[in-house]
Motif scaffolding. Structure first.
Motif, short mmCIF file in Angstrom:
data_model
loop_
_atom_site.label_atom_id
_atom_site.label_comp_id
_atom_site.label_asym_id
_atom_site.label_seq_id
_atom_site.Cartn_x
_atom_site.Cartn_y
_atom_site.Cartn_z
N ALA A 1 0.90 -1.48 0.39
CA ALA A 1 0.43 -0.35 -0.13
C ALA A 1 1.38 1.36 -0.27
O ALA A 1 0.37 2.11 -0.85
N ALA A 2 1.92 1.21 0.85
CA ALA A 2 2.54 2.55 0.79
C ALA A 2 3.55 2.67 -0.56
O ALA A 2 3.48 4.04 -0.86
N ASP A 3 4.03 1.65 -1.14
CA ASP A 3 4.33 2.23 -2.60
C ASP A 3 3.47 2.30 -3.93
O ASP A 3 3.71 3.15 -4.65
N PHE A 4 2.30 2.12 -3.58
CA PHE A 4 1.32 2.89 -4.28
C PHE A 4 0.61 3.77 -3.95
O PHE A 4 -0.36 4.44 -5.01
N GLY A 5 0.95 3.92 -3.09
CA GLY A 5 0.57 5.66 -2.27
C GLY A 5 -1.49 4.90 -1.76
O GLY A 5 -1.97 5.94 -1.68
N VAL A 6 -1.74 4.14 -1.10
CA VAL A 6 -2.58 3.84 -0.96
C VAL A 6 -2.72 4.34 0.55
O VAL A 6 -1.88 3.02 1.11
N THR A 7 -4.14 4.55 0.45
CA THR A 7 -4.44 4.40 2.69
C THR A 7 -4.81 3.76 3.00
O THR A 7 -5.54 2.69 2.82
N VAL A 8 -4.48 2.73 4.50
CA VAL A 8 -4.52 2.35 4.86
C VAL A 8 -5.50 2.09 5.64
O VAL A 8 -5.40 3.19 6.61
N ASP A 9 -6.98 1.62 5.84
CA ASP A 9 -7.71 2.34 6.56
C ASP A 9 -8.53 1.33 7.27
O ASP A 9 -9.13 0.34 6.40
N GLY A 10 -8.65 0.92 8.54
CA GLY A 10 -8.75 -0.28 9.18
C GLY A 10 -8.49 -1.59 9.30
O GLY A 10 -8.80 -2.62 8.56
N ARG A 11 -7.21 -1.09 9.52
CA ARG A 11 -6.10 -2.00 9.44
C ARG A 11 -6.85 -3.95 10.05
O ARG A 11 -6.86 -3.34 11.64
N HIS A 12 -6.77 -4.90 9.64
CA HIS A 12 -6.29 -5.73 10.28
C HIS A 12 -8.12 -6.24 10.97
O HIS A 12 -8.31 -6.85 11.57
N THR A 13 -8.95 -5.28 10.63
CA THR A 13 -10.93 -5.37 10.45
C THR A 13 -11.08 -6.32 8.77
O THR A 13 -9.92 -5.62 8.24
N LEU B 1 -13.32 -6.17 6.37
CA LEU B 1 -13.82 -5.31 5.22
C LEU B 1 -12.49 -4.61 4.92
O LEU B 1 -12.51 -4.21 3.95
N GLY B 2 -11.51 -3.96 6.43
CA GLY B 2 -10.69 -2.99 6.16
C GLY B 2 -9.47 -2.82 4.90
O GLY B 2 -9.56 -2.87 4.38
N ASP B 3 -8.93 -4.59 5.67
CA ASP B 3 -8.45 -4.92 4.67
C ASP B 3 -8.69 -5.60 3.03
O ASP B 3 -8.31 -5.52 2.38
N ALA B 4 -10.02 -6.14 3.38
CA ALA B 4 -11.00 -6.20 2.18
C ALA B 4 -10.44 -4.89 1.25
O ALA B 4 -9.89 -4.59 -0.30
N GLU B 5 -11.43 -3.42 1.03
CA GLU B 5 -11.31 -2.81 1.23
C GLU B 5 -9.88 -1.96 0.28
O GLU B 5 -9.68 -0.96 -0.40
N THR B 6 -8.55 -1.84 1.42
CA THR B 6 -7.02 -1.35 0.60
C THR B 6 -7.35 -2.06 0.00
O THR B 6 -6.19 -2.24 -0.71
N ALA B 7 -6.99 -4.40 0.23
CA ALA B 7 -6.50 -4.44 -1.20
C ALA B 7 -7.02 -4.28 -2.54
O ALA B 7 -6.97 -4.34 -3.29
N ALA B 8 -8.88 -3.76 -2.06
CA ALA B 8 -8.99 -3.76 -3.77
C ALA B 8 -8.35 -2.35 -4.69
O ALA B 8 -8.05 -2.30 -5.90
N ARG B 9 -8.93 -1.41 -3.30
CA ARG B 9 -7.43 0.12 -3.70
C ARG B 9 -6.36 -0.58 -4.28
O ARG B 9 -5.77 0.33 -5.26
N ILE B 10 -5.30 -1.22 -3.84
CA ILE B 10 -3.80 -1.73 -4.23
C ILE B 10 -4.36 -2.35 -5.76
O ILE B 10 -3.41 -2.07 -6.64
N TRP B 11 -5.22 -3.05 -5.91
CA TRP B 11 -5.51 -3.67 -7.32
C TRP B 11 -5.65 -2.85 -8.44
O TRP B 11 -5.28 -2.74 -9.68
N SER B 12 -6.64 -1.27 -7.75
CA SER B 12 -6.51 -0.83 -8.94
C SER B 12 -5.22 -0.35 -9.37
O SER B 12 -5.08 0.17 -10.91
N HIS B 13 -4.38 0.41 -8.07
CA HIS B 13 -3.35 -0.01 -8.74
C HIS B 13 -2.40 -0.49 -9.84
O HIS B 13 -1.35 -0.21 -10.51
#
Length: 256
Positions: free
Chosen positions: A175-187, A189-201
């Motif tokens: 996430a840091a490499d792609f400049g993706v914000t990490v919200d709700g880490r270790h929840t 849905l939060g990790d799924a949303e982070t994975a989705a944002r990484i996927w788009s990059h």
């Protein structure tokens, strides 16, 4: 937490009212299916521990994507009663205690809605073979037929193929490499949303490497042999990531 539980039960009941064929429908995507328009589900689970044979699910989060864009389908965000006590060391990571799941549905109640949610889609996530393994064992425990997704893609393995000299492929590091914000880490849905944002990059970065289809993405994952050996040795479901007879033998320790 109470509102989250009530909302999750409402979505669960809506899923249980879905027609049976919604759960049983399957899709087979050809190797030349473009990643840019691939129907996906980003998914994560939180668990009582990291042993896929013994540990249990306490939370599931998932959201649907078309290519790298989120669609309008409501996400899944379930607390799940694991049927066992949640160790304090696990609660310290994901923040879910025995009290939080005291009135949550069991996996048996959640499963039909979840399996219907990802059918005819490709699963995407970080260390997704772990989630698939623990979900499969949960289903086996209650003798429920397990219908895996059409395919699964691990953003960690893909990132390792994209940047082979990078030593750390944690969710935070990617996430840091792609400049993706990490919200709700270790929840979940939060990790799924982070994975989705990484996927788009990740999609345009992979495309520049010549990885623009499901087949080339799976081939890139298959090249990460050291990581796959570790996942296989931990009992993760690498068979859901790679074509038949392509995965390494079960040996080694998980890469962390």
């Amino acid at each position: 937490m109470r509102q989250r539980l009530i909302g999750g039960i409402g979505r669960l009941l809506a899923g249980l009212r879905s027609p049976p064929h919604a759960v049983l429908a399957h899709a087979v995507f050809p190797a030349d299916e473009p990643l840019s328009t691939l129907p996906c589900v980003a998914l994560d689970t939180e668990t009582t521990g990291l042993n896929v044979l013994r540990d249990r699910i306490v939370s599931i989060g998932a959201l649907r994507l078309s290519g790298g864009s989120r669609d309008n389908t409501p996400p899944l965000d379930y607390l799940v009663h694991p049927g066992i006590r949640i160790p304090a060391r696990s609660s310290a990571i994901h923040g879910i205690s025995d009290t939080d799941v005291a009135y949550a549905p069991s996996f048996a109640l959640v499963a039909p809605s979840l399996l219907g949610y990802w059918q005819r889609r490709v699963l995407v996530g970080h260390n997704i073979a772990f989630d698939l393994a623990i979900l499969r064992h949960e289903a086996e425990r209650i003798r429920l037929p397990f219908h895996p997704p059409a395919a699964a893609l691990d953003i960690g393995l893909l990132y390792a193929g994209l940047k082979p000299r990078v030593a750390t492929i944690t969710l935070e590091a990617i996430a840091a490499d792609f400049g993706v914000t990490v919200d709700g880490r270790h929840t979940a849905l939060g990790d799924a949303e982070t994975a989705a944002r990484i996927w788009s990059h990740l999609l345009p970065a992979l495309s520049r490497l010549g990885v623009a289809t499901l087949g080339t993405a799976r081939s890139l994952m298959a090249k990460q042999r050291d990581l796959l050996h570790g996942q296989a040795g931990a009992g993760w479901a690498i068979g859901d990531l790679l074509p038949p007879h392509r995965g390494p033998q079960h040996e080694g320790a998980p890469h962390g």
